[in-house]
Write an enzyme that holds these catalytic residues in place. Structure first.
Site, short mmCIF file in Angstrom:
data_model
loop_
_atom_site.label_atom_id
_atom_site.label_comp_id
_atom_site.label_asym_id
_atom_site.label_seq_id
_atom_site.Cartn_x
_atom_site.Cartn_y
_atom_site.Cartn_z
N LEU A 222 0.86 -1.19 0.00
CA LEU A 222 0.00 0.00 0.00
C LEU A 222 0.90 1.24 0.00
O LEU A 222 1.83 1.30 0.79
CB LEU A 222 -0.89 0.04 1.25
CG LEU A 222 -2.02 -0.98 1.39
CD1 LEU A 222 -2.69 -0.82 2.76
CD2 LEU A 222 -3.05 -0.80 0.28
N HIS A 223 0.61 2.19 -0.87
CA HIS A 223 1.39 3.40 -0.84
C HIS A 223 0.64 4.64 -1.32
O HIS A 223 1.08 5.76 -1.09
CB HIS A 223 2.65 3.25 -1.71
CG HIS A 223 2.36 3.32 -3.19
ND1 HIS A 223 1.84 2.27 -3.90
CD2 HIS A 223 2.52 4.34 -4.08
CE1 HIS A 223 1.69 2.63 -5.16
NE2 HIS A 223 2.10 3.87 -5.31
N ARG A 224 -0.51 4.47 -1.96
CA ARG A 224 -1.19 5.64 -2.53
C ARG A 224 -1.74 6.53 -1.43
O ARG A 224 -2.33 6.04 -0.46
CB ARG A 224 -2.29 5.21 -3.50
CG ARG A 224 -1.74 4.52 -4.72
CD ARG A 224 -2.73 4.38 -5.85
NE ARG A 224 -2.08 3.78 -6.99
CZ ARG A 224 -1.40 4.45 -7.92
NH1 ARG A 224 -1.31 5.76 -7.84
NH2 ARG A 224 -0.82 3.82 -8.92
#
Length: 390
Positions: A222-224
């Site tokens: 997850l990074h957004r």
């Protein structure tokens, strides 16, 4: 080469990378430019948009990328400041090196910034991975994609629907070349060198027994900002992931921003370390090995949607949309958003043997970069033949 031939007048191709996804796309292009007969002169420019060693330097090693000829060392900042600083530092390179072309890949801030500088200086731009659209303008990457495609001179697409998107935006088909997906070139290149998942966990001080579950294991990234920058959203996703981890163990490769926000938003209390293993950012070959061995991948990464389709691994994308629709229509990807029921149902279907099998899309064959190099040479030499000497 005879000096009277058009190719003899070509300046170097400036190949721009700035962030992790760019490296996987540019590595095969550089190899193809070097292998082309005749070799196409090039310089690798790293804007320094990503500068963490785990997310930058290791990728150069894993992908056999040469060290950059030039590093602009821009670093992190707001979108406006970062884009402006890349432009400011990139412009003198155009004057110094007099390139025949600038090659940009993907949709990060560096892609747009270097494109704008080049076209304003009269230097042609080739955009690799053109025409992809999520139709979500809240995503900064979508703005970068649209603007880059509007002003770039040569557009290389990864799937046929991308040309339809470009046509709707008024871009002539003569500017477009369907070349295939260079990201898959890197998957094909790296597959035989991928790290064993057990070795990856051991290197991080984690007992590899987590991989021995009868149902296998899942991989999470997850990074957004839309998923990790808001306390309620991130905590809700962690709660769902905890439920998934009750079905099969998860290996969660943490982006630095995600790790910081988990700590900031008190999300660590939602993570059972016996069921969800947290890893630092991983190199390309480590991630490739983890994904190849996974039962399911849960992610918000565009690149992982493509890689899982190429690997034949089921993927649940924690977004409401994707700029890579072919991974859904033909590949192994399912859009589940942040909907708890959809995520859990997707996992249960996969564990029950009902996950999408998919197929590898057209021209995702490991040779996209070779097609790009051949077309780029033909295009540049044709331009040179039509341009009178100064």
């Amino acid at each position: 080469m005879n000096s009277t031939e058009p190719g003899a007048r070509l300046g170097p191709v400036l190949c721009v990378v700035g962030a992790r996804p760019n490296f996987m796309k540019m590595a095969p292009i550089l190899r193809a430019l070097a292998a082309h007969q005749p070799a196409i002169p090039m310089l690798l420019v790293h804007t320094g948009q990503h500068y963490d060693k785990d997310m930058s330097d290791r990728l150069f090693e894993d992908l056999r990328l040469p060290r950059p000829d030039i590093n602009l060392e821009v670093g992190s900042a707001s979108h406006a400041v970062q884009t402006a600083e890349v432009m400011r530092r990139f412009e003198p390179l155009i004057d110094t090196h007099q390139p025949s072309c600038v090659v940009v890949v993907g949709d990060v801030n560096s892609t747009l910034a270097c494109t704008l500088v080049a076209v304003k200086k009269g230097v042609p731009v080739a955009h690799v991975e053109a025409g992809l659209r999520s139709y979500d303008r809240a995503m900064p990457e979508e703005i970068n994609r649209i603007l880059t495609d509007q002003v770039a001179d040569r557009l290389y697409t990864t799937e046929r629907s991308a040309q339809d998107n470009l046509a709707r935006e008024g871009i002539s088909a003569e500017r477009v070349c369907f070349a295939g997906n260079v990201m898959i070139d890197s998957v094909v290149f790296g597959r035989s060198h991928a790290r064993n998942p057990a070795q990856t966990l051991k290197a991080c001080g984690v007992a590899p027994s987590v991989l021995d579950h009868p149902r296998g294991y899942g991989v999470v990234t997850l990074h957004r900002p839309s998923n990790v920058d808001h306390p309620e959203t991130l905590r809700a996703l962690l709660q769902v992931l905890a439920e998934v981890a009750s079905r099969l163990p998860l290996v969660f490769a943490l982006h630095p921003r995600t790790r910081g926000n988990i700590e900031k938003f008190d999300g660590a209390s939602l993570i059972d370390p016996a069921r969800m293993v947290l890893l630092p950012p991983q190199g390309y070959l480590e991630m490739l090995g983890l994904m190849a061995g996974a039962t399911v991948v849960l992610t918000d990464s565009g690149g992982l949607q493509e890689e899982t389709t190429a690997l034949g691994v089921p993927c649940l994308t924690l977004r409401e949309n994707t700029e890579r629709p072919i991974t859904v229509s033909q590949g192994t990807n399912i859009l589940v958003g942040r909907d708890r029921k959809a995520i859990l149902q997707g996992v249960d279907d996969i564990l029950g043997g009902q996950g999408k099998r998919g197929r590898v899309p057209e021209l995702w064959d490991g040779h996209a970069a070779e097609r790009i190099a051949a077309d780029l040479w033909q295009w540049l030499t044709a331009r040179a033949a039509q341009t009178p000497r100064a």
